[in-house]
Design an enzyme around this catalytic site. Structure first.
Site, PDB file in Angstrom:
ATOM      1  N   ARG A  62      41.051  37.123  35.546  1.00 28.24           N
ATOM      2  CA  ARG A  62      40.631  36.107  34.635  1.00 28.24           C
ATOM      3  C   ARG A  62      40.117  35.135  35.468  1.00 28.24           C
ATOM      4  O   ARG A  62      39.383  33.553  34.594  1.00 28.24           O
ATOM      5  CB  ARG A  62      42.088  35.660  33.520  1.00 28.24           C
ATOM      6  CG  ARG A  62      43.478  35.184  34.024  1.00 28.24           C
ATOM      7  CD  ARG A  62      43.947  35.607  33.756  1.00 28.24           C
ATOM      8  NE  ARG A  62      44.892  37.239  33.342  1.00 28.24           N
ATOM      9  CZ  ARG A  62      45.965  37.463  32.952  1.00 28.24           C
ATOM     10  NH1 ARG A  62      46.917  36.555  32.270  1.00 28.24           N
ATOM     11  NH2 ARG A  62      46.563  38.353  32.569  1.00 28.24           N
TER      12      ARG A  62
ATOM     13  N   LYS B  98      50.965  45.684  43.729  1.00 30.33           N
ATOM     14  CA  LYS B  98      50.955  46.451  43.233  1.00 30.33           C
ATOM     15  C   LYS B  98      52.175  47.176  43.957  1.00 30.33           C
ATOM     16  O   LYS B  98      51.700  47.831  44.941  1.00 30.33           O
ATOM     17  CB  LYS B  98      49.915  47.270  42.590  1.00 30.33           C
ATOM     18  CG  LYS B  98      49.238  45.915  42.441  1.00 30.33           C
ATOM     19  CD  LYS B  98      47.778  47.277  41.369  1.00 30.33           C
ATOM     20  CE  LYS B  98      46.778  46.051  40.111  1.00 30.33           C
ATOM     21  NZ  LYS B  98      47.801  45.612  38.872  1.00 30.33           N
TER      22      LYS B  98
HETATM   23  N1  BES Z   1      43.473  45.041  36.411  1.00 30.58           N
HETATM   24  C1  BES Z   1      44.418  45.077  36.875  1.00 30.58           C
HETATM   25  C2  BES Z   1      44.809  45.565  34.810  1.00 30.58           C
HETATM   26  C3  BES Z   1      44.768  46.949  34.773  1.00 30.58           C
HETATM   27  C4  BES Z   1      46.451  47.500  34.908  1.00 30.58           C
HETATM   28  C5  BES Z   1      44.114  48.114  34.446  1.00 30.58           C
HETATM   29  C6  BES Z   1      46.203  49.123  34.803  1.00 30.58           C
HETATM   30  C7  BES Z   1      44.062  48.909  34.554  1.00 30.58           C
HETATM   31  C8  BES Z   1      45.190  49.665  34.624  1.00 30.58           C
HETATM   32  C9  BES Z   1      44.789  43.320  36.474  1.00 30.58           C
HETATM   33  O1  BES Z   1      44.116  42.434  37.713  1.00 30.58           O
HETATM   34  C10 BES Z   1      46.566  43.449  36.808  1.00 30.58           C
HETATM   35  O2  BES Z   1      46.727  43.586  37.944  1.00 30.58           O
HETATM   36  N2  BES Z   1      47.068  43.299  35.342  1.00 30.58           N
HETATM   37  C11 BES Z   1      47.971  42.754  35.185  1.00 30.58           C
HETATM   38  C12 BES Z   1      48.169  41.351  35.063  1.00 30.58           C
HETATM   39  C13 BES Z   1      50.261  40.346  34.682  1.00 30.58           C
HETATM   40  C14 BES Z   1      50.007  40.417  36.814  1.00 30.58           C
HETATM   41  C15 BES Z   1      50.158  39.608  34.123  1.00 30.58           C
HETATM   42  C16 BES Z   1      48.449  43.423  34.333  1.00 30.58           C
HETATM   43  O3  BES Z   1      48.074  44.127  33.565  1.00 30.58           O
HETATM   44  O4  BES Z   1      50.075  43.805  34.833  1.00 30.58           O
HETATM   45 MN    MN Z   2      45.419  42.138  38.803  1.00 30.49          MN
END
Ligand code: BES
Ligand code: MN
Ligand code: ZN
Length: 493
Positions: A349, A275
Site C-alpha cells: 500500500r 517475515k
Molecule cells: N505481499 C504481502 C501479502 C501476501 C501475503 C501475498 C501472502 C501473498 C501471500 C504483503 O506485503 C504483506 O506482507 N501483507 C501483510 C500485511 C499486514 C502486515 C498488515 C499480511 O498480509 O500479512
Molecule cells: Mn509485505
C-alpha cells in the site's frame, strides 16, 4: 503453436487427429454424426459395444476410421447435453488436448468449438479454446541447466467454427495467452533475476515491440515528486527502485485513458518487520500485480484495442538493513498525507499510494490497481476469486462480469467508512495497518484515501496470482479478467 479456423467437415480434413464430442449417454454431437455417417456407422458401433458413455472428461482414441481422411479420431466425452456449461466445455478442451498430446499427431482438428455452450457464443468458444491450448503448453524451465527435451509433436491446431467475428476472437485468445505468458514468466523468475531494473528493461522491450510511449522514473525523480511513501519501502535495499510507465494509444488523444497500476515488489522480506522463514521464497511473486499489468497492456496493444491505456508500475524490494524504514517511522506521501509505518511488511500500500497519486496526471477515465496485497485476502477468498474493491458501482459490476466471462473471477468486498476507523494513528494522518480483523478490507481502505479524484477499482490477487506447493507457479491471473474488461470497453466505444 499455430492456429487456424476451418469450416471443413471433420471427415474431409487431412490431419493427424480429428476431435469430436459425445454427450452422455452415447449421443453424438452434429459433427460426430457426420463422421459416423461417412464411416458407415463405425462410431455408433463402437459406442454400442460400450467403449464410451460420453462421461465428462473421458476420451477414446480410434485409428484408421474408414471413410475419414484423418489418421486418428478422438472422441471426447462432454457429459450430459443439458449440463453442457462453460466449465464442461473447458474441461473437454483440456481432456482433448491432453489425449492428443500423447499421440504422435503433428496437427489436430478440434471440432468441439462448434458445440454450443449454454449462454455463450461461438466467439467465446474459439477464444477460450485458443487460450486454453496456448496456456496448456506453458512451461518454465529456462533456469534448469539442461531443460527436459519436450517431444511435443503437435504444432498446429485447426478449430471448427463459423461466425462473423471468429477470426477476431482467435486473435484475441492468442494475444491474451501471450500476455499471460509474459506475466507468468516475470512472476516465476526469482528475485535475484527479476529486480526492479529487470522489470523496467522488460517494459522497455514491450514498448519497443508495440510502439508504446515509455518512461522510467528513477529514485531522484521520485524524490522530486515527493513520493516519500514509495521511497520509504526501498530504503533498505541496494537495488535501485523504478517507477515504470507505458502508454498505449489506440484511440483519439481526447479520449481519457484507463490506467492500470501494478504492485511491483520484486521481493518482500517484510523489511524490519521481517517475515517468518517458511515459504518466504514465494514472496518473489510479490510483483505479480505488476506482471499482470504489463501482460495486459501488451495484449491490448497486440489486439489493437481502440482505447488509450496507461500502465504504471512502482517497483522496489522490501529489505531489512541499517538504512531500512523502522516501525513507527512517519513518512509523507506524494498526496501530502502523512503515514505512520507501524509495520514495514504492509509495504504494498505504501508504494501503491504514491503511484495512485501519480496516476492523477493522466486525468484517467478509470484507474484499476492490481496487487498481491494481503494474506488476509487469501483467508477470505482462498485461491478461487480475487478480491474486488471499488468506489464506483458500475465499474465494479463491469469487472465482476468480465471476470465471469473470462472465468477469472473476482468477488466484491466492502469499502465502508466504518472500516476506516482501524487506520487511525495518534501521530500521523493514518497508520499503514488496521489490525487483524478484515485485513484485506483495511488495506483497500488505505488505498481509497488516495483515489478520491477518479473512478477506481482495486484487485487483491494475493490468492490468485500464483499457486503454492507442488504446482508452485504463476497463474497469469488477472490478465484474462483485465483483457476481457478492456475488450468489452473497446467494443462499446
Ligand atoms: N505481499 C504481502 C501479502 C501476501 C501475503 C501475498 C501472502 C501473498 C501471500 C504483503 O506485503 C504483506 O506482507 N501483507 C501483510 C500485511 C499486514 C502486515 C498488515 C499480511 O498480509 O500479512
Ligand atoms: Mn509485505
Ligand atoms: Zn508485499
Amino acid at each position: 503453436m499455430e492456429f487456424s479456423i476451418k469450416t471443413t467437415l471433420p471427415e474431409k480434413q487431412k490431419t493427424g487427429c480429428v476431435v469430436v464430442g459425445v454427450f452422455e449417454s452415447r449421443k453424438l454431437t452434429d459433427l460426430a454424426k457426420s463422421l459416423d455417417e461417412c464411416s458407415n456407422g463405425y462410431l455408433s458401433d463402437i459406442l454400442k459395444q460400450g467403449d464410451m458413455e460420453g462421461k465428462a472428461g473421458s476420451t477414446l482414441l480410434l485409428h484408421h476410421v474408414p471413410g475419414v481422411l484423418a489418421e486418428r479420431v478422438l472422441l471426447v466425452g462432454l457429459g450430459k447435453a443439458s449440463e453442457f456449461s462453460e466449465k464442461a466445455y473447458l474441461d473437454a478442451i483440456h481432456a482433448a488436448l491432453e489425449a492428443v498430446r500423447k499421440t504422435g499427431a503433428k496437427d489436430a482438428y478440434f471440432c468441439l468449438t462448434s458445440t454450443p455452450v449454454k449462454d455463450c457464443d461461438i466467439e467465446w468458444n474459439v477464444y477460450q479454446a485458443a487460450l486454453a491450448v496456448k496456456d496448456g503448453f506453458y512451461h518454465f524451465d529456462k533456469l534448469k541447466s539442461s531443460p527436459e527435451k519436450k517431444k511435443d509433436a503437435l504444432k498446429k491446431i485447426y478449430l471448427h467454427a463459423s461466425g462473423k467475428r471468429v477470426e477476431e476472437a482467435l486473435l484475441q485468445g492468442i494475444a491474451v495467452a501471450e500476455g499471460m505468458k509474459l506475466a507468468k514468466d516475470l512472476g516465476n523468475l526469482p528475485g535475484n533475476v527479476c529486480t526492479p531494473t529487470y522489470l523496467s528493461t522488460q517494459a522497455l522491450d514491450i514498448a519497443k515491440e508495440y510502439k508504446l510511449d515509455s518512461r522510467i522514473l528513477e529514485k531522484e525523480d521520485m524524490q522530486e515528486l515527493g513520493m516519500g511513501s514509495l521511497l520509504s519501502v526501498t530504503r533498505g535495499s541496494v537495488e535501485p527502485p523504478k517507477l515504470i510507465v507505458l502508454e498505449y494509444k489506440g484511440a483519439a488523444k481526447s479520449k481519457k485513458p484507463v490506467v492500470l497500476v501494478g504492485k511491483g515488489i520484486t521481493f518482500d522480506t517484510g523489511g524490519i518487520s521481517l517475515k517468518p522463514g517458511a515459504d518466504m521464497d514465494e514472496m518473489k511473486y510479490d510483483m505479480c500485480g505488476a506482471a499482470s499489468v504489463l501482460g495486459t497492456i501488451r495484449a491490448a496493444a497486440q489486439m489493437k484495442l481502440k482505447l488509450n491505456i496507461v500502465a504504471i508500475v512502482p517497483s522496489c524490494e522490501n529489505m531489512p538493513s541499517g538504512s531500512a524504514t523502522k516501525p513507527g517511522d512517519i513518512v509523507t506521501s506524494m498526496s501530502g498525507q502523512t503515514i505512520e509505518v507501524l509495520n514495514t511488511d504492509a509495504e504494498g500500500r505504501l508504494i501503491l499510494c504514491d503511484a495512485l497519486t501519480y496516476a492523477e496526471k493522466y486525468e484517467p477515465e478509470t484507474v484499476i490497481d492490481v496487487a498481491t496485497l494481503t494474506g488476509a485476502c487469501v483467508i477470505a477468498l482462498g485461491h478461487v476469486a480475487s478480491g474486488l474493491y471499488s468506489n464506483d458501482e458500475k465499474l465494479a459490476a463491469e469487472l465482476i462480469e468480465a471476470g465471469e466471462k473470462a472465468r477469472d473471477r473476482a468477488w466484491r468486498m466492502p469499502l465502508w467508512d466504518e472500516y476506516q476507523e482501524q487506520l487511525k494513528s495518534n501521530f500521523a494522518d493514518m497508520g499503514n495497518i488496521g489490525g487483524r480483523p478484515a485485513g484485506s478490507v483495511t488495506a483497500a481502505c488505505f488505498l481509497a484515501r488516495f483515489t478520491k479524484k477518479y473512478r477506481w477499482a482495486h484487485l487483491d490477487v494475493a490468492g490468485t496470482a500464483y499457486r503454492s506447493g507442488r504446482h508452485k507457479g504463476s497463474t497469469g491471473r488477472p490478465v484474462p479478467l483485465l483483457c476481457r474488461f478492456l475488450i468489452e470497453r473497446a467494443d462499446r466505444a
